[in-house]
Design an enzyme around this catalytic site. Structure first.
Site, PDB file in Angstrom:
ATOM      1  N   ASP A  51       0.842  -1.200   0.000  1.00 48.36           N
ATOM      2  CA  ASP A  51       0.000   0.000   0.000  1.00 48.36           C
ATOM      3  C   ASP A  51       0.876   1.249   0.000  1.00 48.36           C
ATOM      4  O   ASP A  51       2.017   1.213   0.456  1.00 48.36           O
ATOM      5  CB  ASP A  51      -0.874   0.042   1.256  1.00 48.36           C
ATOM      6  CG  ASP A  51      -2.141  -0.806   1.144  1.00 48.36           C
ATOM      7  OD1 ASP A  51      -2.410  -1.363   0.073  1.00 48.36           O
ATOM      8  OD2 ASP A  51      -2.861  -0.903   2.159  1.00 48.36           O
ATOM      9  N   ARG A 103      -1.441  -0.582  -8.358  1.00 53.02           N
ATOM     10  CA  ARG A 103      -2.814  -0.165  -8.053  1.00 53.02           C
ATOM     11  C   ARG A 103      -2.844   1.356  -8.114  1.00 53.02           C
ATOM     12  O   ARG A 103      -2.029   2.015  -7.468  1.00 53.02           O
ATOM     13  CB  ARG A 103      -3.244  -0.614  -6.662  1.00 53.02           C
ATOM     14  CG  ARG A 103      -4.591   0.017  -6.245  1.00 53.02           C
ATOM     15  CD  ARG A 103      -4.833  -0.018  -4.757  1.00 53.02           C
ATOM     16  NE  ARG A 103      -4.888  -1.359  -4.238  1.00 53.02           N
ATOM     17  CZ  ARG A 103      -4.482  -1.683  -3.004  1.00 53.02           C
ATOM     18  NH1 ARG A 103      -4.003  -0.774  -2.174  1.00 53.02           N
ATOM     19  NH2 ARG A 103      -4.558  -2.925  -2.593  1.00 53.02           N
TER      20      ARG A 103
HETATM   21  C1  LIG Z   1      -8.969  -1.073  -3.109  1.00 50.93           C
HETATM   22  C2  LIG Z   1      -8.504   0.252  -2.613  1.00 50.93           C
HETATM   23  C3  LIG Z   1      -7.223   0.379  -2.103  1.00 50.93           C
HETATM   24  C4  LIG Z   1      -6.744   1.614  -1.669  1.00 50.93           C
HETATM   25  N1  LIG Z   1      -5.445   1.731  -1.266  1.00 50.93           N
HETATM   26  C5  LIG Z   1      -4.962   2.947  -0.951  1.00 50.93           C
HETATM   27  C6  LIG Z   1      -3.588   3.141  -0.665  1.00 50.93           C
HETATM   28  O1  LIG Z   1      -2.764   2.214  -0.688  1.00 50.93           O
HETATM   29  N2  LIG Z   1      -3.173   4.396  -0.351  1.00 50.93           N
HETATM   30  C7  LIG Z   1      -4.017   5.462  -0.334  1.00 50.93           C
HETATM   31  O2  LIG Z   1      -3.589   6.588  -0.066  1.00 50.93           O
HETATM   32  N3  LIG Z   1      -5.337   5.299  -0.584  1.00 50.93           N
HETATM   33  C8  LIG Z   1      -5.824   4.078  -0.893  1.00 50.93           C
HETATM   34  N4  LIG Z   1      -7.151   3.941  -1.197  1.00 50.93           N
HETATM   35  C9  LIG Z   1      -8.088   5.069  -0.936  1.00 50.93           C
HETATM   36  C10 LIG Z   1      -8.179   6.014  -2.105  1.00 50.93           C
HETATM   37  O3  LIG Z   1      -6.967   6.710  -2.260  1.00 50.93           O
HETATM   38  C11 LIG Z   1      -9.312   7.034  -1.924  1.00 50.93           C
HETATM   39  O4  LIG Z   1      -9.083   7.746  -0.743  1.00 50.93           O
HETATM   40  C12 LIG Z   1     -10.694   6.425  -1.848  1.00 50.93           C
HETATM   41  O5  LIG Z   1     -10.810   5.332  -2.714  1.00 50.93           O
HETATM   42  C13 LIG Z   1     -11.748   7.461  -2.230  1.00 50.93           C
HETATM   43  O6  LIG Z   1     -11.538   7.918  -3.546  1.00 50.93           O
HETATM   44  P1  LIG Z   1     -12.463   7.548  -4.799  1.00 50.93           P
HETATM   45  O7  LIG Z   1     -11.585   7.138  -5.915  1.00 50.93           O
HETATM   46  O8  LIG Z   1     -13.458   6.534  -4.417  1.00 50.93           O
HETATM   47  O9  LIG Z   1     -13.103   8.915  -5.255  1.00 50.93           O
HETATM   48  P2  LIG Z   1     -13.784  10.136  -4.484  1.00 50.93           P
HETATM   49  O10 LIG Z   1     -13.665  11.289  -5.393  1.00 50.93           O
HETATM   50  O11 LIG Z   1     -13.298  10.261  -3.084  1.00 50.93           O
HETATM   51  O12 LIG Z   1     -15.290   9.673  -4.411  1.00 50.93           O
HETATM   52  C14 LIG Z   1     -16.109   9.461  -5.563  1.00 50.93           C
HETATM   53  C15 LIG Z   1     -17.445   8.885  -5.129  1.00 50.93           C
HETATM   54  O13 LIG Z   1     -17.238   7.583  -4.566  1.00 50.93           O
HETATM   55  C16 LIG Z   1     -18.077   7.378  -3.428  1.00 50.93           C
HETATM   56  N5  LIG Z   1     -17.224   7.203  -2.235  1.00 50.93           N
HETATM   57  C17 LIG Z   1     -15.910   7.444  -2.152  1.00 50.93           C
HETATM   58  N6  LIG Z   1     -15.420   7.174  -0.940  1.00 50.93           N
HETATM   59  C18 LIG Z   1     -16.454   6.758  -0.218  1.00 50.93           C
HETATM   60  C19 LIG Z   1     -16.606   6.322   1.119  1.00 50.93           C
HETATM   61  N7  LIG Z   1     -15.554   6.271   1.957  1.00 50.93           N
HETATM   62  N8  LIG Z   1     -17.845   5.965   1.534  1.00 50.93           N
HETATM   63  C20 LIG Z   1     -18.888   5.999   0.699  1.00 50.93           C
HETATM   64  N9  LIG Z   1     -18.805   6.397  -0.590  1.00 50.93           N
HETATM   65  C21 LIG Z   1     -17.626   6.775  -1.038  1.00 50.93           C
HETATM   66  C22 LIG Z   1     -18.969   8.568  -3.353  1.00 50.93           C
HETATM   67  O14 LIG Z   1     -20.124   8.317  -4.106  1.00 50.93           O
HETATM   68  C23 LIG Z   1     -18.130   9.647  -4.014  1.00 50.93           C
HETATM   69  O15 LIG Z   1     -18.905  10.697  -4.526  1.00 50.93           O
HETATM   70  C24 LIG Z   1      -7.631   2.731  -1.680  1.00 50.93           C
HETATM   71  C25 LIG Z   1      -8.909   2.611  -2.188  1.00 50.93           C
HETATM   72  C26 LIG Z   1      -9.351   1.399  -2.667  1.00 50.93           C
HETATM   73  C27 LIG Z   1     -10.720   1.319  -3.254  1.00 50.93           C
END
Ligand SMILES: Cc1cc2nc3c(=O)[nH]c(=O)nc-3n(C[C@H](O)[C@H](O)[C@H](O)COP(=O)(O)OP(=O)(O)OC[C@H]3O[C@@H](n4cnc5c(N)ncnc54)[C@H](O)[C@@H]3O)c2cc1C
Length: 225
Positions: A51, A103
């Site tokens: 990660d 990722r």
């Molecule tokens: C499999 C996976 C692994 C990850 N690994 C890392 C990592 O190693 N390091 C790191 O910094 N981050 C990691 N993340 C977190 C990532 O960086 C984002 O903070 C997180 O995924 C929210 O961004 P988004 O792309 O969903 O878009 P956003 O712009 O945040 O959200 C878009 C839409 O998605 C939905 N949504 C987003 N988040 C949520 C929530 N928490 N609850 C409910 N609905 C939501 C909403 O509808 C929102 O309008 C990971 C995420 C995933 C899915």
């Protein structure tokens, strides 16, 4: 955990955070600890994802990953990059030269404007640019997002470039947008769900809360159930 995955035969790999393995104390220690896990996973034919955490450890994380990747195969160990960081496009190009399984996510830490795009629209635009570079590379990557705009951009780009559904996977967090997870799986896309595991759930929970305060209701509802 790797042994249990083996015993049960579930289709699952493992993600680790290097700060939990000593990265901030001594990168050498984190490397040695992570190496033991990757070695075990490789022996079992499983895969370890390193990660990505806050920007103070980005370079150290990449450095440890590169050492692991030099010793283990493309399908043994992978890494994460975050589209909110200015450096990420360069990192993506650099990591693809090895090559590495990546990722792509937007990034979950509170970063200053010196290192990360403050505006969501820039984070999103960078996400799409990096996604295109990754998909075009021919390496199997993970597109981690719940954002329908990012998902649609990925589907459109893959269709336009003739990239098959089996050539990459979508990834989402456990419990978030399950409707979309089901829909993508029904449409024949690969959909991996990230399940937080262990006793130290608090920092993970706080990051989810910072992203979306409404998550508090999600957690309370499930505690009640
Ligand atoms: C499999 C996976 C692994 C990850 N690994 C890392 C990592 O190693 N390091 C790191 O910094 N981050 C990691 N993340 C977190 C990532 O960086 C984002 O903070 C997180 O995924 C929210 O961004 P988004 O792309 O969903 O878009 P956003 O712009 O945040 O959200 C878009 C839409 O998605 C939905 N949504 C987003 N988040 C949520 C929530 N928490 N609850 C409910 N609905 C939501 C909403 O509808 C929102 O309008 C990971 C995420 C995933 C899915």
């Amino acid at each position: 955990m790797l042994a249990r995955i083996d015993e049960t035969g579930i289709d699952s790999n493992v993600s680790i955070k290097l700060t939990q393995f000593g990265l901030e104390l001594d990168p050498e220690l984190a490397y040695r600890n992570a190496r033991r896990i990757v070695e075990d996973a490789a022996r079992r034919g499983n895969f370890v994802r390193v990660d990505m955490e806050g920007s103070t450890v980005t370079q150290a994380t990449i450095d440890v990953f590169k050492r692991l990747r030099a010793e283990f195969g493309l399908d043994d160990v992978g890494i994460v990059i975050q589209s909110y960081l200015y450096r990420t496009m360069e990192d993506a190009r650099d990591l693809l030269k090895i090559p590495a399984r990546i990722r792509l996510c937007k990034g979950a830490y509170n970063e200053p404007p010196e290192v990360a795009y403050p505006a969501k629209k820039d984070v999103d635009a960078n996400y799409v640019r990096v996604m295109q570079l990754l998909l075009a590379s021919g390496v199997y990557h993970g597109i981690a997002t719940h954002d329908p705009k990012m998902i649609n951009a990925t589907i459109e780009f893959a269709q336009r470039e003739g990239i098959g559904k089996e050539a990459f996977e979508f990834q989402m967090l456990y419990g978030i947008r399950r409707d979309l997870q089901d829909q993508l799986a029904r449409d024949g896309y690969r959909m991996r769900v990230y399940v937080p595991y262990g006793k130290h759930w608090y920092p993970y929970f706080m990051r989810r809360l910072a992203e979306r305060p409404a998550n508090i209701w999600f957690v309370l509802k499930n505690l009640w159930k």
